[in-house]
Scaffold this motif. Structure first.
Motif, short mmCIF file in Angstrom:
data_model
loop_
_atom_site.label_atom_id
_atom_site.label_comp_id
_atom_site.label_asym_id
_atom_site.label_seq_id
_atom_site.Cartn_x
_atom_site.Cartn_y
_atom_site.Cartn_z
N LEU A 63 -5.68 -7.51 -13.13
CA LEU A 63 -4.22 -7.44 -12.99
C LEU A 63 -3.59 -8.79 -13.29
N PRO A 64 -2.40 -8.79 -13.87
CA PRO A 64 -1.69 -10.06 -14.09
C PRO A 64 -0.99 -10.52 -12.81
N GLU A 65 -0.74 -11.79 -12.72
CA GLU A 65 0.03 -12.31 -11.59
C GLU A 65 1.49 -11.87 -11.73
N GLY A 66 2.15 -11.71 -10.59
CA GLY A 66 3.56 -11.32 -10.61
C GLY A 66 3.86 -10.34 -9.49
N THR A 67 5.09 -9.83 -9.49
CA THR A 67 5.52 -8.85 -8.49
C THR A 67 5.70 -7.50 -9.16
N TYR A 68 4.98 -6.49 -8.66
CA TYR A 68 4.99 -5.17 -9.28
C TYR A 68 5.12 -4.09 -8.21
N LYS A 69 5.73 -2.98 -8.61
CA LYS A 69 5.85 -1.83 -7.73
C LYS A 69 4.49 -1.14 -7.63
N LEU A 70 4.01 -0.91 -6.39
CA LEU A 70 2.77 -0.18 -6.16
C LEU A 70 3.11 1.10 -5.41
N VAL A 71 2.60 2.24 -5.89
CA VAL A 71 2.95 3.55 -5.34
C VAL A 71 1.69 4.22 -4.80
N VAL A 72 1.77 4.70 -3.56
CA VAL A 72 0.67 5.41 -2.91
C VAL A 72 1.11 6.85 -2.69
N SER A 73 0.38 7.82 -3.25
CA SER A 73 0.80 9.23 -3.13
C SER A 73 -0.41 10.13 -2.91
N TYR A 74 -0.16 11.21 -2.15
CA TYR A 74 -1.22 12.18 -1.84
C TYR A 74 -0.56 13.46 -1.36
N LEU A 75 -1.08 14.59 -1.81
CA LEU A 75 -0.51 15.88 -1.45
C LEU A 75 -0.55 16.06 0.07
N GLY A 76 0.61 16.40 0.66
CA GLY A 76 0.70 16.60 2.10
C GLY A 76 1.11 15.37 2.87
N TYR A 77 1.39 14.26 2.14
CA TYR A 77 1.80 13.01 2.78
C TYR A 77 3.01 12.44 2.07
#
Length: 749
Positions: A63-77
């Motif tokens: 991964l490159p250095e910096g600020t990035y959007k991270l998304v956590v997803s799972y069916l039912g949550y």
């Protein structure tokens, strides 16, 4: 010179060196602290992701250095996103997910800041192709008409164009593979021209999006997200089979994709064939048959600070143009008149990532060939004889090169995008008939837009300038009724937009957007002079037309908790110099003549709905939506092709079947109610309301230890005979499609 090249190479080396920056962690359930397997952890801007293993752990590498959007997803949550600082070396992020019966919230890709739907300042509707398929859609254009506020102007089943809040044709811009789709979309008998195979989801921006996309986005944007590449180290494939009882239609598509740590590849081929559709009284609509072949492929390369992808799509369609009820058979080869359309779409997207900024360059080339074949009538010895045309009467090639360069610096809580966009387009005629002349169109636009995040809200604003030039050659002999004079026109416009999103409480979301838009008149509106098959009319252009300009106010209010969602979206759209077709009362070869005119107009309306999944009956879903739109000209007459008010009610149940299934099994019943449309243009007739009843079931089953996904849906089950107000066959009294049962099988390889 030698030292110069060495310096350049040394400067580029950091882009290709393996970075050792990583993010790892564990994903758990917030209620019982148990680890969760197969949770998606994804960074949209980098298009890098993975899933958790049996211990709930994950690892994202290189991964490159910096600020990035991270998304956590799972069916039912509940889907979760965070702006994560990625520093040099190993980074850790753990998260406990909250259970929720609400569907997974997806990242919006049609707007530039990669937000989740609920975080986005602009209201964007997003639907997966799988969801549209579960409703029994025969074509992509048919599927998107199930989205609230979206309808379709149709010519039979095979030809459909999107309508967003009453605006259509060149007022709605279509994007595919990250580039604007240019395929002579000015004509009502010209379909969407994209096969749903290899498309993952559809996003709809309702309202002026000229700030982001320039001319032709005055009414909104239909953004088609291509199928994603496989996760690193994975290889997969699938075969999908479709059958439709009404059109005796069958189709199949098959795809494969594989990804290493750096190199990724995918390919998908599709074919579909449909006979004439039948109305509710079992009458076959002659020459509504169509066939389509499609191929999509992509290649990507990615290292830490650099990624690039190349995608290609070839689509060939052969479509009959229905004009009357005649021969009744199940043949699939189109009769006359018909179209043959061949489209090549080539696109590339390259990203460079720096610590506090990024650069994206997107280029596209589209070659669209359209041929129309008609019957010709000749008089011999005093009698009129009918002869089939050996070659195409209309043969047009449209080639478009487009570019989009965006620089994205980040300053604290503010993210800004500076962009340069444009296209060079060439239209050429090779047939004996000329509807629009040979012409060159050039677009150039510059924009700046910023997003500022606050503790309980987000502000987005921007400004843009566009310039369009159109130069057309003369066609025909001056003085003849089909003569088209030369054209040399320039159009320009400034546009602005501002929007605010606020969390009024933990459960109530508020959005307010104000935007301007513009649309330069297209080549058809300026120069057209000829007969349009399917419409059965002659259209004559007007070189004195000015650009359409509009401003729109959007207001959205949403309430959401774990078991209920309620929303209300309202809009007011004022359009200056709205361009429309007006009958002259004259005829050419027995066909009425229409001319393009313009007048100020206004459109207003909205979408309202709720989604209930009561506790403890989380498997039960009750959904209802109502959308309406009204359109009026300045002289108090009504706009043409305004969709009827619509009320959809759905009862849906979901349950788990096979362990490890990718999605829940489901069954649904839907009642679609279309109200009387009595507010019509002077040359339209009223359309009575009607009700359509649909049902469906789907899920996964095991066949010889192989998981097979299935969908069965029945539309218009009571075989209602009806005519949609947006059907271009309405003037001929030809009804829409009757009962249709769709079967779909999806087999993983």
């Amino acid at each position: 010179m030698k030292h110069y090249y060495i310096s350049m190479l040394l400067a580029l080396i950091p882009l290709f060196i393996h970075a050792q920056n990583t993010v790892s962690g564990t994903i758990t359930d917030s209620e019982n602290s148990q680890t969760l397997e197969q949770v998606s952890v994804y960074i949209p801007q980098l298009e890098k992701g993975t899933v958790t293993d049996a211990n709930g752990t994950y690892l994202l590498k290189d991964l490159p250095e910096g600020t990035y959007k991270l998304v956590v997803s799972y069916l039912g949550y509940e889907t979760y996103s965070i702006s994560l600082d990625i520093n040099s070396g190993a980074n850790t992020f753990n998260y406990a997910m909250a259970p929720s019966a609400i569907e997974i919230d997806e990242v919006v890709l049609s707007t530039p800041f990669h937000k989740l739907q609920r975080e986005n300042v602009m209201k964007v509707e997003q639907k997966s192709i799988a969801e549209l398929k579960s409703n029994g859609a025969i074509t992509l254009a048919d599927g998107i008409s199930n989205i609230a506020g979206v309808s379709t102007v149709s010519t039979g089943v095979g030809i459909g164009k999107p309508v967003i809040r009453g605006l259509s044709f060149n007022r709605v811009l279509v994007y595919t593979q990250g580039i604007r789709l240019e395929n002579q979309q000015f004509g009502g008998e010209h379909g969407l021209g994209i096969n749903d195979a290899g498309i993952s989801s559809v996003e709809v921006i309702k309202g002026p999006a000229s700030l982001l996309y320039g001319s032709d986005a005055l009414g909104g944007v239909l953004y088609l997200n291509p199928e994603s590449f496989a996760l690193s180290g994975e290889t997969s494939g699938d075969v999908n089979l479709n059958y439709f009882t009404n059109t005796l239609g069958y189709g199949a598509n098959a795809g494969v994709k594989t990804s290493g740590e750096k190199l990724k590849f995918l390919a998908r081929g599709a074919y579909a064939s449909n006979a004439d559709y039948e109305t509710g009284d079992r009458t076959g609509v002659t020459n509504s048959r169509f066939n389509e072949a499609d191929f999509k492929t992509g290649l990507a390369y990615q290292v830490s600070r650099f990624k690039t992808e190349l995608r290609y799509n070839y689509n060939f369609s052969k479509l009959g143009i229905p004009e009357e009820i005649g021969v009744q058979d199940n043949q699939r080869e189109p009769l006359l008149p018909n179209q043959e359309i061949a489209t090549h779409i080539l696109s590339s997207k390259t990203n460079l990532f720096f610590k506090k900024s990024s650069l994206e360059a997107t280029f596209g080339y589209i070659s669209n060939g359209r041929k129309e074949f008609e019957e010709h009538h000749h008089e011999e010895e005093g009698e009129e004889e009918e002869h089939e045309e050996e070659g195409p009467s209309l043969d047009m090639d449209l080639s478009t090169f487009s570019y989009n360069l965006q620089y994205n610096p980040q300053w604290g809580s503010m993210t800004t995008i500076f962009g340069v966009q444009g296209m060079h387009q060439k239209n050429e005629n090779f047939g004996e008939e000329v509807l629009i002349p040979n012409a060159i169109t050039n677009d150039f636009g510059v924009l700046a837009t910023s997003h500022v995040h606050f503790n309980k809200g987000d502000l987005q604003f921007g400004l843009r300038y566009d310039l369009r030039s159109i130069n057309g050659e003369s066609s025909g002999i001056e003085g003849d009724e089909e003569y088209i004079p030369a054209l040399d026109k320039n159009f320009n416009s400034f546009n602005a937009a501002v929007g605010y999103r606020a969390d009024l409480t933990n459960n109530i979301l508020f959005r307010l957007n104000l935007a301007t838009g513009f649309r330069a008149p297209n080549l058809s509106e300026l120069t057209s002079n000829g007969h349009h098959s399917g419409a059965n009319r002659v259209e004559i252009g007007n070189q004195d037309l000015d650009s359409e300009r509009n401003y729109q106010v959007d207001l959205a209010l949403e309430y959401e908790n774990q078991h209920i969602e309620v929303y209300a979206n309202a809009f007011y759209n004022n359009v200056s110099d709205y361009i429309y077709l007006q009958p002259t009362g004259e005829f050419r070869d027995d066909d009425p003549i229409y001319i393009f005119d313009q007048q100020d107009a206004k459109l207003y309306g909205g979408e309202f709905g709720f989604h209930l999944h009561p506790h403890p009956l989380d498997w039960l879903h009750v959904e209802s939506s109502f959308d309406m739109v009204f359109g009026e000209l300045d002289d108090n007459t009504d706009l043409p092709l305004i969709p009827a008010n619509r009320w959809n009610n759905t009862l849906r149940v979901e349950w788990n079947t096979t362990k490890g299934a990718k999605a829940k099994s489901y069954a649904f019943a839907t009642l679609q109610s279309y109200f009387d449309q009595n507010k019509v243009a002077t040359f339209e007739t009223s359309t009575p309301g009607y009700n359509l009843f649909n049902m469906g079931i789907g899920g996964e089953i095991k066949i010889f230890e192989q998981s097979v996904g299935f969908k069965i849906s029945g539309n218009n089950l009571f075989d209602k005979t009806y005519i949609s107000h947006l059907s271009r066959l309405k003037t001929d009294g030809i009804a829409n499609i009757g009962r249709n049962v769709a079967f779909n099988l999806s087999i993983g390889l």
